[in-house]
Motif scaffolding. Structure first.
Motif, PDB file in Angstrom:
ATOM      1  N   ALA A   1       0.820  -1.212   0.000  1.00 17.02           N
ATOM      2  CA  ALA A   1       0.000   0.000   0.000  1.00 17.02           C
ATOM      3  C   ALA A   1       0.858   1.268   0.000  1.00 17.02           C
ATOM      4  O   ALA A   1       0.537   2.257  -0.657  1.00 17.02           O
ATOM      5  N   TYR A   2       1.951   1.245   0.761  1.00 20.14           N
ATOM      6  CA  TYR A   2       2.836   2.414   0.858  1.00 20.14           C
ATOM      7  C   TYR A   2       4.303   1.966   0.895  1.00 20.14           C
ATOM      8  O   TYR A   2       4.602   0.807   1.175  1.00 20.14           O
ATOM      9  N   ASP A   3       5.192   2.933   0.669  1.00 17.04           N
ATOM     10  CA  ASP A   3       6.632   2.634   0.631  1.00 17.04           C
ATOM     11  C   ASP A   3       7.385   3.130   1.858  1.00 17.04           C
ATOM     12  O   ASP A   3       8.479   2.651   2.157  1.00 17.04           O
ATOM     13  N   LEU A   4       6.859   4.163   2.514  1.00 20.80           N
ATOM     14  CA  LEU A   4       7.610   4.791   3.606  1.00 20.80           C
ATOM     15  C   LEU A   4       6.633   5.226   4.702  1.00 20.80           C
ATOM     16  O   LEU A   4       5.714   6.012   4.440  1.00 20.80           O
ATOM     17  N   GLY A   5       6.839   4.714   5.912  1.00 19.80           N
ATOM     18  CA  GLY A   5       5.915   5.057   6.995  1.00 19.80           C
ATOM     19  C   GLY A   5       6.616   5.096   8.337  1.00 19.80           C
ATOM     20  O   GLY A   5       7.834   4.860   8.427  1.00 19.80           O
ATOM     21  N   ILE A   6       5.842   5.387   9.373  1.00 20.95           N
ATOM     22  CA  ILE A   6       6.450   5.554  10.696  1.00 20.95           C
ATOM     23  C   ILE A   6       5.585   4.907  11.773  1.00 20.95           C
ATOM     24  O   ILE A   6       4.347   4.935  11.680  1.00 20.95           O
ATOM     25  N   ALA A   7       6.248   4.281  12.734  1.00 19.05           N
ATOM     26  CA  ALA A   7       5.571   3.763  13.934  1.00 19.05           C
ATOM     27  C   ALA A   7       6.017   4.632  15.102  1.00 19.05           C
ATOM     28  O   ALA A   7       7.214   4.835  15.307  1.00 19.05           O
ATOM     29  N   ILE A   8       5.040   5.138  15.844  1.00 18.99           N
ATOM     30  CA  ILE A   8       5.324   6.099  16.915  1.00 18.99           C
ATOM     31  C   ILE A   8       4.703   5.601  18.216  1.00 18.99           C
ATOM     32  O   ILE A   8       3.577   5.103  18.223  1.00 18.99           O
ATOM     33  N   GLY A   9       5.445   5.723  19.308  1.00 19.99           N
ATOM     34  CA  GLY A   9       4.867   5.410  20.616  1.00 19.99           C
ATOM     35  C   GLY A   9       5.354   6.417  21.640  1.00 19.99           C
ATOM     36  O   GLY A   9       6.519   6.822  21.626  1.00 19.99           O
ATOM     37  N   PHE A  10       4.461   6.858  22.494  1.00 18.90           N
ATOM     38  CA  PHE A  10       4.861   7.781  23.562  1.00 18.90           C
ATOM     39  C   PHE A  10       3.915   7.610  24.736  1.00 18.90           C
ATOM     40  O   PHE A  10       2.829   7.041  24.589  1.00 18.90           O
ATOM     41  N   ASP A  11       4.311   8.091  25.899  1.00 20.11           N
ATOM     42  CA  ASP A  11       3.422   8.055  27.052  1.00 20.11           C
ATOM     43  C   ASP A  11       3.933   8.918  28.173  1.00 20.11           C
ATOM     44  O   ASP A  11       5.087   9.374  28.160  1.00 20.11           O
ATOM     45  N   LYS A  12       3.050   9.156  29.127  1.00 16.37           N
ATOM     46  CA  LYS A  12       3.385   9.916  30.332  1.00 16.37           C
ATOM     47  C   LYS A  12       2.403   9.456  31.398  1.00 16.37           C
ATOM     48  O   LYS A  12       1.206   9.704  31.295  1.00 16.37           O
ATOM     49  N   HIS A  13       2.903   8.728  32.400  1.00 12.53           N
ATOM     50  CA  HIS A  13       2.036   8.156  33.430  1.00 12.53           C
ATOM     51  C   HIS A  13       2.236   8.865  34.766  1.00 12.53           C
ATOM     52  O   HIS A  13       3.304   9.412  35.033  1.00 12.53           O
ATOM     53  N   GLU A  14       1.200   8.793  35.612  1.00 18.05           N
ATOM     54  CA  GLU A  14       1.353   9.331  36.969  1.00 18.05           C
ATOM     55  C   GLU A  14       2.339   8.459  37.750  1.00 18.05           C
ATOM     56  O   GLU A  14       2.632   7.324  37.365  1.00 18.05           O
ATOM     57  N   ARG A  15       2.849   8.999  38.851  1.00 13.76           N
ATOM     58  CA  ARG A  15       3.822   8.264  39.659  1.00 13.76           C
ATOM     59  C   ARG A  15       3.197   7.065  40.343  1.00 13.76           C
ATOM     60  O   ARG A  15       1.999   7.051  40.593  1.00 13.76           O
ATOM     61  N   GLY A  16       4.028   6.087  40.666  1.00 17.96           N
ATOM     62  CA  GLY A  16       3.559   4.920  41.422  1.00 17.96           C
ATOM     63  C   GLY A  16       3.015   3.840  40.512  1.00 17.96           C
ATOM     64  O   GLY A  16       3.024   3.969  39.294  1.00 17.96           O
ATOM     65  N   ALA A  17       2.549   2.760  41.139  1.00 21.71           N
ATOM     66  CA  ALA A  17       2.031   1.615  40.392  1.00 21.71           C
ATOM     67  C   ALA A  17       0.852   2.050  39.519  1.00 21.71           C
ATOM     68  O   ALA A  17       0.153   3.007  39.847  1.00 21.71           O
ATOM     69  N   PHE A  18       0.636   1.338  38.407  1.00 25.64           N
ATOM     70  CA  PHE A  18      -0.493   1.653  37.528  1.00 25.64           C
ATOM     71  C   PHE A  18      -1.802   1.569  38.307  1.00 25.64           C
ATOM     72  O   PHE A  18      -2.037   0.627  39.055  1.00 25.64           O
ATOM     73  N   ARG A  19      -2.652   2.583  38.093  1.00 24.25           N
ATOM     74  CA  ARG A  19      -3.984   2.592  38.707  1.00 24.25           C
ATOM     75  C   ARG A  19      -4.923   1.870  37.750  1.00 24.25           C
ATOM     76  O   ARG A  19      -5.113   2.294  36.613  1.00 24.25           O
ATOM     77  N   VAL A  20      -5.469   0.751  38.199  1.00 25.18           N
ATOM     78  CA  VAL A  20      -6.338  -0.040  37.321  1.00 25.18           C
ATOM     79  C   VAL A  20      -7.760   0.004  37.861  1.00 25.18           C
ATOM     80  O   VAL A  20      -8.049  -0.536  38.925  1.00 25.18           O
TER      81      VAL A  20
END
Lengths: 146, 381
Positions: B96-115
């Motif tokens: 479908a395409y010749d040139l693309g990008i995979a992007i990942g980013f994040d910013k979480h609060e401090r401490g263990a994940f709140r679930v």
């Protein structure tokens, strides 16, 4: 004495004979799941029924929660000065399922994989009406082998 | 020969960055990746972006430039970054395409994940009862595993100390101070048998990878790195997974085993062909278990491998050469791509003081996380 109320009656029923966990049994393959859900992850069928799970089992895996969980969602003590570590584990209910639950024991030297466990309750907090809100837990069995 | 190459890599430092949003960290990683590939943002034909807690990735086009490209957001738990890469890989494979990008980013609060979970009715009893912590799962799984396979707590400390040592040589890492095994063992017990320094922390950061058709890769770089496989697998019945209120009586293999087998099959090679690996190390025990689950050793063999230093940078089979999650923290959307970034550096020979010796040619990445998902890639020069 204040009344005890379940954290959620749809998963934990307080009967006159003690606490019971409400699970699912698949009528097609016999697989059990806790809590109740509308489909079976084993056979993919949807012919399922609600069941009360057994109250005795054996400890399959465990850890000790050593720091206060965040609130929300936790309803128990979160003040680091008052928080007391508690056990968490999976208890295998024979012929049914392994249920994740709090443990009344929090001393690592007293917890062993395979030990017999019984269903009980632990207090969490007061609800808006001043009742004692409780959740389910397993304690080392006083009845011998499960 | 693979049909897809990684031709540009960019990263924003992992850690804590006051006053910089997660998305800005993602945008900075994108600009760095473009510079690395010698392309401009307007040259990129498609993007897959992932973030779990820092906003909808496609809105970053307002910072990068409104070029009208195809931009698709992915959200797939701890395999979010891996899923973005998988999607980009397959988009090029499809023609479908010749040139693309995979992007990942994040910013979480401090401490263990709140679930927080939604009950079928009524109150959130799972988190409300003091369960629903990812840390508990890792404690329970390694506690049982150690007993079944004779792994000592010292091994867990060795993994953490190695991570901090490797992190101290990585300018992009969050934790860059070496720690001794004793310091690791004596830190606070968070979830028995795991202490504070055996756990990674939710953090911040961004990574971007530019992918091109392999036959066009030399237009962008003299060192293309070929993607031999990119696989994502969810759990099957019987596996022991994070955030599960109940488990079946049957006990079977998890998604890591499935993803690993599929990735090796796709690449047409086996574990013995891998020169180095980045393995999910949410905590020390995870690295230990994942060494075996990915096929790099037998269950229980880790004890002697760690004792002999075989997974050190100069060892027989280096693992988590950039310090892993333990030294970098875990910004969920970026974490899997961070592993691939490190392997590209290693295969290019650009990893500086932490470069794996003897000219490595094939490298492996593995992510694992909620709710029982694994992503694996195999890269080669």
């Amino acid at each position: 004495m204040n009344a005890q109320v379940s954290i959620n009656e749809s998963v934990l029923e307080l009967t006159s004979d003690g606490p019971r966990l409400k699970g699912m049994r698949c009528k097609n393959c016999g697989n059990h799941v806790f809590p109740y859900q509308g489909g079976c992850p084993k056979c993919t069928g949807s012919d399922v029924e609600p069941v009360l799970l057994g109250t005795h089992g054996t400890l399959w895996a465990w850890t000790i929660q050593g720091f206060p969980p965040k609130a929300p969602p936790y309803l128990g003590e979160t003040d680091p000065d008052k928080f007391k570590p508690y056990g968490v584990g999976y208890v295998e209910l024979p012929g049914e399922v392994k249920v994740e639950a709090r443990l009344t024991e929090s001393d690592p030297t007293r917890l062993k994989i395979g030990m017999a466990m019984d269903l009980t309750l632990v207090p969490l907090c007061k609800d808006d009406d001043g009742n004692d809100m409780v959740t389910f837990a397993f304690s080392p069995s006083t009845k011998g082998d499960a | 020969m693979s049909e897809v190459a990684i031709v540009g890599i960019g990263m924003h430092e992992f850690g804590r960055h006051e006053g910089v949003s997660g998305m800005e960290q993602g945008a900075i990683a994108v600009r760095r990746a473009c510079a690395d590939a010698g392309v401009e943002w307007k040259d990129i034909q498609f993007a897959f972006g992932g973030s779990s807690a820092a906003g909808a990735p496609d809105t970053m086009v307002s910072q990068l430039g409104l070029t009208g490209l195809q931009f698709i957001n992915v959200q797939n738990g701890c395999a979010t970054g891996g899923s973005a890469l998988f999607s980009a890989y397959n988009t090029i494979m499809s023609g479908a395409y010749d040139l693309g990008i995979a992007i990942g980013f994040d910013k979480h609060e401090r401490g263990a994940f709140r679930v927080e979970t939604k009950a079928r009715e009524g109150r959130d009893w799972y988190g409300g009862s003091g369960m629903a912590l990812t840390t508990q799962f890792f404690g329970m799984k390694i506690n049982r595993y150690m007993q079944e396979n004779n792994i000592s707590q010292r091994s867990l400390a060795r993994v953490a100390a190695k991570a901090m040592r490797n992190g101290s040589m990585n300018p992009m890492a969050w934790r860059r101070k070496a720690l001794t095994e004793e310091e690791v063992l004596q830190s606070q017990m968070l979830s028995y048998p795991l202490t504070q320094y055996m756990f990674c922390s939710p953090g911040e950061g961004g990574v971007a990878l530019i992918l091109a058709r392999a036959d066009q890769a030399h237009k962008y770089t003299k060192n293309p790195i070929y993607l031999q496989s990119a696989v994502v697998r969810s759990r099957r019945f019987g596996s022991f997974e994070v955030l599960a209120p109940s488990l079946s009586l049957e006990y079977g293999e998890g998604p890591t085993v499935d993803a690993s087998k599929a990735a090796f099959e796709q690449a047409g090679i086996g574990p013995k062909d891998i020169d180095l690996a980045q393995l999910q190390d949410t905590e020390s025990g995870a690295e230990v278990m994942h060494m075996a689950e990915n096929g790099f050793c037998e269950h229980g063999e880790q004890e002697s491998m760690l004792e002999k230093g075989e997974t050190e940078i100069g060892g027989r089979f280096p693992v988590n050469t950039d310090g892993g999650c333990l030294a970098n923290g875990e910004p969920v959307g970026a974490s899997g791509l961070r592993q691939v970034y490190e392997n590209v550096l290693q295969l290019r020979g650009d990893a500086g003081p932490r470069q794996v010796p003897n000219d490595p040619k094939v490298a492996y990445t593995h992510v694992y996380g909620a709710p029982g998902i694994s992503g694996v890639t195999i890269l080669s020069r």
